[in-house]
Enzyme design. Sequence first.
Site, PDB file in Angstrom:
ATOM      1  N   CYS A   2       1.751 -12.341  -3.026  1.00 30.90           N
ATOM      2  CA  CYS A   2       1.325 -11.389  -4.045  1.00 30.90           C
ATOM      3  C   CYS A   2       0.598 -12.179  -5.118  1.00 30.90           C
ATOM      4  CB  CYS A   2       2.535 -10.659  -4.630  1.00 30.90           C
ATOM      5  SG  CYS A   2       2.119  -9.566  -6.011  1.00 30.90           S
ATOM      6  N   GLU A 111      -3.865  -6.939  -2.357  1.00 33.06           N
ATOM      7  CA  GLU A 111      -3.871  -7.944  -1.305  1.00 33.06           C
ATOM      8  C   GLU A 111      -5.248  -7.963  -0.664  1.00 33.06           C
ATOM      9  OE1 GLU A 111      -3.198 -10.888  -0.193  1.00 33.06           O
ATOM     10  OE2 GLU A 111      -1.085 -10.319  -0.447  1.00 33.06           O
TER      11      GLU A 111
END
Length: 265
Positions: A2, A111
């Site tokens: 992340c 992402e």
Amino acid sequence: MCGRFSLTATPQEVQELFGLEEIEDFPARYNIAPTQPILIVAGDRRRETGDNRTDRRALLARWGFIPGWVKDPAEFPLLINARSETAAEKASFRAAMRHRRVLVAASGFYEWHRPPKGSKQKSVPYWIRPRAGGIVAFAGLMETYMSADGAEIDTAAILTVGANREVAPIHDRMPVVITPENFSRWLDCLTQEPRDVGDLMAPAPDGSFEAIRVSDLVNKVANTGPEVQAPATDAAPVDEPADKPAKRASKPKPADGPPDQMKLF
């Protein structure tokens, strides 16, 4: 992993979800990057015997974990994530996994789908949010680092786990999500050892997130408005996950700004 996330909920919504007595006002943030301050919730507020008020508190921490034994943060790698499978054994995170587990408030995360190695194609960004909307709580670790001159700074990292079905076509890792009914267990570092909360560090259930392809505006830290979450005009459906999702090879880069890692702002 992340490497970017968002928190666009109101302070009142955060206060209600996490059961906080008080919280300072804060603006909506659409593109939170490493080394910037992030909002975390800790369960370490001391209360007198018989005091039934919550032990949770909200505070800001630098997104970039610094273990207490580090001598020079400028020479230490930027630790924004910790693998949940190994954090309890790693020297950097072992103490925090036992004593300083926290929750990271978020509205979702970003992402990037990486093209095959050697390809000239660009990475494709996705905004990944709870399908039902609202706030999501990532599992985090906290460390208060003290520099040689006595200055203190709270630092944090987000725990990751293998991706669920929605995230797997994009990346093979995602943040660990802690549901509200498990907040107390995760934050209880007095009676709940790392092995006691191991079952919480699992991928979010399939169907709980949705992935939206967005433009490359999110790539630049200076872009902080809601436009970074707008669907890309040429967006195509996310492919079904392959048997083995591609692994991300590149390392996270810190946010643009001065190299002094000890400053929150």
